[in-house]
Design a protein around this motif. Structure first.
Motif, short mmCIF file in Angstrom:
data_model
loop_
_atom_site.label_atom_id
_atom_site.label_comp_id
_atom_site.label_asym_id
_atom_site.label_seq_id
_atom_site.Cartn_x
_atom_site.Cartn_y
_atom_site.Cartn_z
N PHE A 1 -82.80 18.44 -57.08
CA PHE A 1 -82.77 19.59 -56.19
C PHE A 1 -82.91 19.19 -54.73
O PHE A 1 -82.32 19.80 -53.84
N LEU A 2 -83.69 18.16 -54.48
CA LEU A 2 -83.76 17.63 -53.12
C LEU A 2 -82.42 17.04 -52.70
O LEU A 2 -81.98 17.21 -51.56
N VAL A 3 -81.77 16.35 -53.63
CA VAL A 3 -80.45 15.76 -53.33
C VAL A 3 -79.44 16.86 -53.03
O VAL A 3 -78.65 16.76 -52.08
N GLN A 4 -79.43 17.91 -53.84
CA GLN A 4 -78.52 19.03 -53.60
C GLN A 4 -78.77 19.65 -52.22
O GLN A 4 -77.82 20.01 -51.51
N SER A 5 -80.04 19.73 -51.84
CA SER A 5 -80.38 20.33 -50.55
C SER A 5 -79.86 19.51 -49.38
O SER A 5 -79.32 20.06 -48.41
N ILE A 6 -80.03 18.18 -49.45
CA ILE A 6 -79.58 17.35 -48.32
C ILE A 6 -78.06 17.30 -48.27
O ILE A 6 -77.46 17.23 -47.19
N ARG A 7 -77.41 17.35 -49.42
CA ARG A 7 -75.94 17.39 -49.43
C ARG A 7 -75.45 18.67 -48.76
O ARG A 7 -74.47 18.65 -48.01
N ARG A 8 -76.13 19.77 -49.04
CA ARG A 8 -75.77 21.05 -48.42
C ARG A 8 -75.94 20.96 -46.90
O ARG A 8 -75.07 21.40 -46.14
N GLN A 9 -77.02 20.37 -46.43
CA GLN A 9 -77.24 20.23 -45.00
C GLN A 9 -76.17 19.34 -44.36
O GLN A 9 -75.67 19.63 -43.28
N ASN A 10 -75.83 18.25 -45.04
CA ASN A 10 -74.78 17.38 -44.51
C ASN A 10 -73.45 18.11 -44.42
O ASN A 10 -72.67 17.89 -43.49
N SER A 11 -73.18 18.96 -45.40
CA SER A 11 -71.94 19.73 -45.37
C SER A 11 -71.93 20.71 -44.19
O SER A 11 -70.91 20.86 -43.51
N LEU A 12 -73.06 21.36 -43.94
CA LEU A 12 -73.14 22.28 -42.81
C LEU A 12 -73.00 21.53 -41.49
O LEU A 12 -72.34 21.99 -40.55
N ARG A 13 -73.62 20.36 -41.39
CA ARG A 13 -73.48 19.54 -40.19
C ARG A 13 -72.03 19.10 -40.02
O ARG A 13 -71.49 19.08 -38.92
N ARG A 14 -71.40 18.76 -41.14
CA ARG A 14 -70.00 18.30 -41.10
C ARG A 14 -69.10 19.43 -40.57
O ARG A 14 -68.20 19.20 -39.76
N MET A 15 -69.35 20.64 -41.02
CA MET A 15 -68.55 21.79 -40.58
C MET A 15 -68.62 21.97 -39.07
O MET A 15 -67.62 22.22 -38.41
N THR A 16 -69.81 21.79 -38.50
CA THR A 16 -70.01 22.04 -37.08
C THR A 16 -69.71 20.84 -36.22
O THR A 16 -69.13 20.94 -35.14
N GLU A 17 -70.08 19.64 -36.69
CA GLU A 17 -70.10 18.48 -35.82
C GLU A 17 -68.93 17.51 -36.01
O GLU A 17 -68.66 16.70 -35.13
N TYR A 18 -68.25 17.59 -37.15
CA TYR A 18 -67.27 16.57 -37.50
C TYR A 18 -66.24 16.36 -36.39
O TYR A 18 -65.95 15.23 -36.00
N ALA A 19 -65.71 17.46 -35.89
CA ALA A 19 -64.64 17.35 -34.89
C ALA A 19 -65.15 16.82 -33.56
O ALA A 19 -64.37 16.34 -32.75
N GLU A 20 -66.46 16.91 -33.32
CA GLU A 20 -67.00 16.54 -32.02
C GLU A 20 -67.50 15.10 -31.99
O GLU A 20 -68.02 14.66 -30.96
N PHE A 21 -67.36 14.37 -33.07
CA PHE A 21 -67.85 13.00 -33.10
C PHE A 21 -66.80 12.01 -32.60
O PHE A 21 -66.90 10.82 -32.81
N ALA A 22 -65.78 12.53 -31.92
CA ALA A 22 -64.75 11.63 -31.39
C ALA A 22 -65.28 10.83 -30.20
O ALA A 22 -64.87 9.70 -29.96
N GLU A 23 -66.19 11.44 -29.41
CA GLU A 23 -66.77 10.75 -28.26
C GLU A 23 -68.17 10.28 -28.62
O GLU A 23 -69.07 11.09 -28.81
N LEU A 24 -68.34 8.98 -28.75
CA LEU A 24 -69.62 8.44 -29.18
C LEU A 24 -70.45 7.98 -28.00
O LEU A 24 -69.93 7.44 -27.02
N SER A 25 -71.76 8.18 -28.10
CA SER A 25 -72.69 7.65 -27.13
C SER A 25 -73.22 6.33 -27.66
O SER A 25 -73.77 6.27 -28.77
N GLU A 26 -73.07 5.25 -26.89
CA GLU A 26 -73.56 3.95 -27.35
C GLU A 26 -75.06 3.98 -27.58
O GLU A 26 -75.56 3.45 -28.57
N ALA A 27 -75.79 4.65 -26.68
CA ALA A 27 -77.25 4.75 -26.84
C ALA A 27 -77.60 5.47 -28.14
O ALA A 27 -78.53 5.07 -28.85
#
Length: 314
Positions: free
Chosen positions: A240-266
């Motif tokens: 259940f903990l694994v399912q929860s973190i996968r769900r969070q990663n999916s939500l992050r992916r939905m919002t952030e995936y397209a914006e990871f084109a510009e990376l900060s070296e720091a």
């Protein structure tokens, strides 16, 4: 919806010679190879990859055989596989393994949701009109989004997309939830780190720490971070903990995936150093220290959540 995207590939056109599923497996596998999970000559377990990807061994073996034809992987006498070399800097993954139509539409929908180009609800016909593809591709893509908890079928013919982490309250709640889940997972009595998986994560993070920033693709950077956190939580042995973190990663992916084109070296270096410190504490069986570093890591990322996602530590 009035804005149409460029049409996708013609149905059935796949210059790699792989099936849709095999293309998706290959495109998951290539960034892992590039990130340095295996060194040259090291064995690659098709069974372990099948478990990681949640599929049978057959498509994984077929992709490994395909990459052996490209000289990246070698097949051994006992039907196993070893890494020959990492892809060269000039070997573009899109040329080596063109994205499947489902993979292309999946990324387009993620980008459109993250940038407000489509709403939180849509019908199949609206998606057909917006993206200019076939009904079959739309349905298969929606089923993939549904399996990842990113879309659900509404009563009738429409679909509802998961909430994006695009407002302050949602981001705050996500980080608070992740802190509870991830730090708690490390302190579970059932927590047992897998030595091979730990070593693979270490190699991947060292590679990210030392690689020239220009050689790190935004999507690979995101997936390496998601893989790290999901793997650590998986060592709790609590499904259940694994399912929860996968769900969070999916939500992050939905919002952030397209914006990871510009990376900060720091941001890249800081996250890799934090991850390596967490792994070092786990190796030393000091889970209190590992949990404390993880808490600091997530808190620091949360504090930077108002900046662009690519500039966050995680």
């Amino acid at each position: 919806m009035t804005t149409r995207t460029a049409a996708l590939q013609s149905p059935g056109l796949d210059t790699s010679g792989l099936s849709t599923l095999q293309v998706e497996v290959a495109r998951k596998l290539m960034p892992i190879i590039h990130a340095g999970r295996w060194s040259a000559g090291e064995k690659i377990s098709d069974a372990a990859l099948a478990r990681e990807f949640g599929i049978s061994r057959t498509p994984v073996r077929q992709v490994l055989q395909f990459l052996s034809d490209k000289g990246i992987i070698a097949q051994t006498d006992n039907r196993g596989f070893t890494l020959v070399r990492q892809p060269a800097a000039g070997e573009n993954i899109d040329e080596l393994v063109p994205p499947s139509e489902v993979d292309t539409l999946y990324r387009q929908i993620m980008h459109a949701r993250a940038n407000g180009l489509i709403g939180s609800e849509a019908s199949e016909m609206e998606l057909l009109d917006h993206f200019g593809t076939s009904r079959g591709i739309v349905r298969r893509t929606l089923m993939r989004l549904s399996a990842e908890g990113l879309a659900e079928r509404r009563d009738g013919h429409g679909w509802r997309f998961a909430e994006c982490l695009d407002n302050r309250q949602a981001v705050n709640e996500s980080y608070a939830f992740r802190t509870i889940i991830e730090c708690g997972a490390v302190m579970e009595d059932t927590f047992r780190a897998d030595p091979d998986a730990l070593a693979a994560l270490e190699r991947e993070q060292v590679a990210l720490l030392n690689a020239p920033l220009a050689s790190i693709e935004g999507s690979a950077w995101f997936e390496a971070n998601a893989r790290f956190h999901e793997t650590v939580v998986s060592w709790s042995g609590n499904r259940f903990l694994v399912q929860s973190i996968r769900r969070q990663n999916s939500l992050r992916r939905m919002t952030e995936y397209a914006e990871f084109a510009e990376l900060s070296e720091a941001g890249v270096r800081k996250a890799a150093r934090d991850h390596l410190a967490i792994l070092e504490a786990i190796k030393a069986d000091d889970r209190k220290l590992a949990s404390a570093i993880l808490f600091r890591h997530l808190s620091r990322s949360h504090a930077g959540a108002e900046v662009k996602p690519a500039q966050r530590a995680d």
